[in-house]
Design an enzyme around this catalytic site. Structure first.
Site, short mmCIF file in Angstrom:
data_model
loop_
_atom_site.label_atom_id
_atom_site.label_comp_id
_atom_site.label_asym_id
_atom_site.label_seq_id
_atom_site.Cartn_x
_atom_site.Cartn_y
_atom_site.Cartn_z
N HIS A 473 53.60 -38.44 76.27
CA HIS A 473 54.52 -37.60 77.26
C HIS A 473 53.67 -36.81 78.26
CE1 HIS A 473 57.45 -37.03 73.38
NE2 HIS A 473 57.52 -38.26 74.00
N PRO A 474 52.48 -37.57 78.96
CA PRO A 474 51.72 -37.01 79.99
C PRO A 474 52.87 -36.27 81.07
CG PRO A 474 51.38 -39.27 79.94
CD PRO A 474 52.32 -39.10 78.82
#
Length: 537
Positions: A473-474
């Site tokens: 989930h960057p």
């Protein structure tokens, strides 16, 4: 040189949404550039095909971070979509809007106009919610499926354990009551992945004013008199140039959007000069503010059959495949993450601080040197895992050199704050309490090392350092804000200091949302298209 009104760089979760919305009036010529391929693999369409794309270089960039001392000197593995649909084409399909406070925090951080009221209005416009009985609510292009009637029976123990601890439960993690034990909703339709390429780009490509070019690696941007005017692309070994009459929109994702800006001379001036790039705009925020969720799984052998018993034997795989072929239902139509939810590790907290995952399966990852295989274990098992929802550590992503094909330098700076350490211990102790309940305890035959049940707080943190990994989930590397001194784009997603250039993807998130980030990325793009069309004059 070919002219278009809008050039979208990246046919990922955001870019596909933009392509449909910007082209709908038929008045604007839209070009979508994608470095990967078309994404016609059946493993993309098949929800449980996630395991087949996790290490596949044909659809996955397979990035790695720099080694991190805080994570026992390990390099993290970062799969990212290298295909039409982007990471939404290879993710595990959990559809989580996020919590209302997440978006109110965006607005408080300078992203004016991006509060929960605006986010909710956009979600409702883009979604069709499909109940387990097939009834529908909403008319949006993106189908979100309630699969509570299809999950494995083992999941009942997770719900019983939560109830035993007095934790809440919810029938709809994306509804008004979104806290507690839940069956995860997934973006599928007819048992097939409903990512943004299917929901948005496919209908857009039927229009005469939309062009998709795959295998197109962006090497730079043309900036004239402070305005972005063209995109330089390498395609099938030759250089091409495309000109944008209105705007160039970066939707290449948290990893690549800041790198394209840096290659164009927009970023930290000292770093750019060190790579022989002449800065046109010194902005040290480009590539900074990197945030991500780190998570960990605890594996247990089970006392009753789980999904392992279904999907490990050849005859089980055959039966599941036949069920899917005939009905578009069954384990192949589901995410590997079946249950979980948002929880408060301490009831007095203002909002949930942990996201939990309960999976009725365990698996082993092996490599024969040619390919990596994810295979269910030959015995019944289950996974209980968690991720702290709102980590406070911040890292960076930068170019490795001026060659656009050089892998990025990803420095997450994980677990760099005391607050993050506290959240990790809190999440581990919550899982420890769950596994100690009668409901889940009776499901455990034995722990697959290490054993969470006997860990002290300091051991929970030490184990997390040794085994945790990204939850993929960057966000945040082109941060949105009203102050150009601490952000990259304004609340209308225009790049500070450069006209005709926007960034629309998860890289603009001011703060990470509490859950999976694919849904808010599509929401952001859906709303951003409206802003772009408002500004076209």
């Amino acid at each position: 040189m070919t002219d278009y009104d809008y050039i979208i760089i990246g046919a990922g979760s955001a870019g596909c949404v933009l392509a449909e919305r910007l082209s709908a009036s038929l008045r604007h010529r839209v070009l979508v550039l994608e470095a990967g391929g078309r994404g016609k693999s059946p493993w993309i369409s098949l929800p449980l095909g996630y395991g087949k794309s996790f290490h596949n270089p044909a659809v996955n960039w397979r990035y790695h971070t720099e080694a991190e001392e805080a994570l026992a000197g390990r390099k993290g593995y970062w799969p990212r979509g290298k295909v039409v649909g982007g990471s939404g084409a290879i993710n595990a399909l959990v559809y989580a809007r996020g919590l209302p406070q997440d978006f109110d925090d965006w607005a408080a951080a300078g992203a004016t106009g991006w509060n929960w009221t605006a986010a909710l209005e956009t979600y409702e416009a883009m979604e069709t919610q499909v109940a387990s009985d097939g009834s529908q609510r909403g008319t949006g292009p993106l189908h979100v499926q309630d699969v509570s009637d299809q999950i494995h029976p083992t999941n009942r123990h997770f719900f019983a354990a939560a109830q035993e601890l007095g934790l809440p439960a919810t029938d709809d993690i994306n509804g008004p009551k979104n806290e507690g034990a839940a069956v995860y909703q997934i973006n599928t339709s007819g048992g097939r992945r409903m990512h943004s390429a299917r929901a948005y780009l496919a209908p857009a490509l039927k229009r005469p004013n939309v062009t998709l070019l795959t295998g197109a690696l962006v090497e730079g941007l043309g900036v004239e008199s402070g305005r972005a005017t063209s995109v330089h692309v390498r395609h099938k070994g030759r250089l091409m140039q495309f000109r944008a009459g209105r705007e160039i929109i970066l939707s290449a994702g948290t990893v690549t959007s800041p790198r394209i800006l840096q290659l164009a001379g927009i970023g930290p001036a000292g770093m750019l000069k060190s790579h022989g790039i002449a800065p046109i705009l010194d902005n040290p925020n480009v590539g900074g503010n990197l945030q991500d969720h780190l998570g960990i799984n605890y594996y247990f052998r089970a006392t009753e059959p789980t999904l392992n018993n279904v999907l490990r034997p050849f005859h089980g795989k055959l039966r599941a495949a036949l069920q899917y072929a005939l009905t578009r239902r069954g384990p192949l139509s589901l995410s590997v993450n079946q249950c979980g939810g948002y929880f408060r590790s301490v009831s007095e907290m203002e909002q949930p601080d942990q996201q939990l995952y309960f999976n009725p399966v365990t698996y082993t990852t092996t490599s024969n040197g040619k390919r990596t295989v994810v295979q269910p274990d030959p015995f019944p098992g289950f996974i209980l895992g968690f991720q702290p929802s709102r980590p406070t550590s911040r890292g960076r992503i930068d170019i490795g050199d001026k060659d656009p094909e050089t892998p990025p330098l990803i420095r997450p700076n994980s677990l760099s704050t005391d607050e993050d350490h506290t959240q990790v211990v809190a999440g581990g102790m919550l899982c420890q309490q769950l596994i100690a309940t009668t409901a889940l305890g009776q499901l455990v035959e034995s722990a697959m090392d290490p054993d969470l049940r006997g860990m002290a707080p300091e051991e929970i943190l030490a184990d997390f350092r040794e085994r945790c990994g990204t939850v993929f989930h960057p966000v945040g590397t082109c941060r949105m804000g009203d102050d150009a001194a601490v952000s990259v784009v304004c609340p209308r997603l225009k790049v500070h200091g450069v006209a005709g250039l926007r960034v629309v993807d998860a890289s603009v998130f001011p703060n990470i949302t509490s859950g999976n980030t694919n849904a808010p990325t599509m929401m952001l793009a859906h709303r951003a298209a409206g802003l772009i069309l408002e500004d076209k004059s």
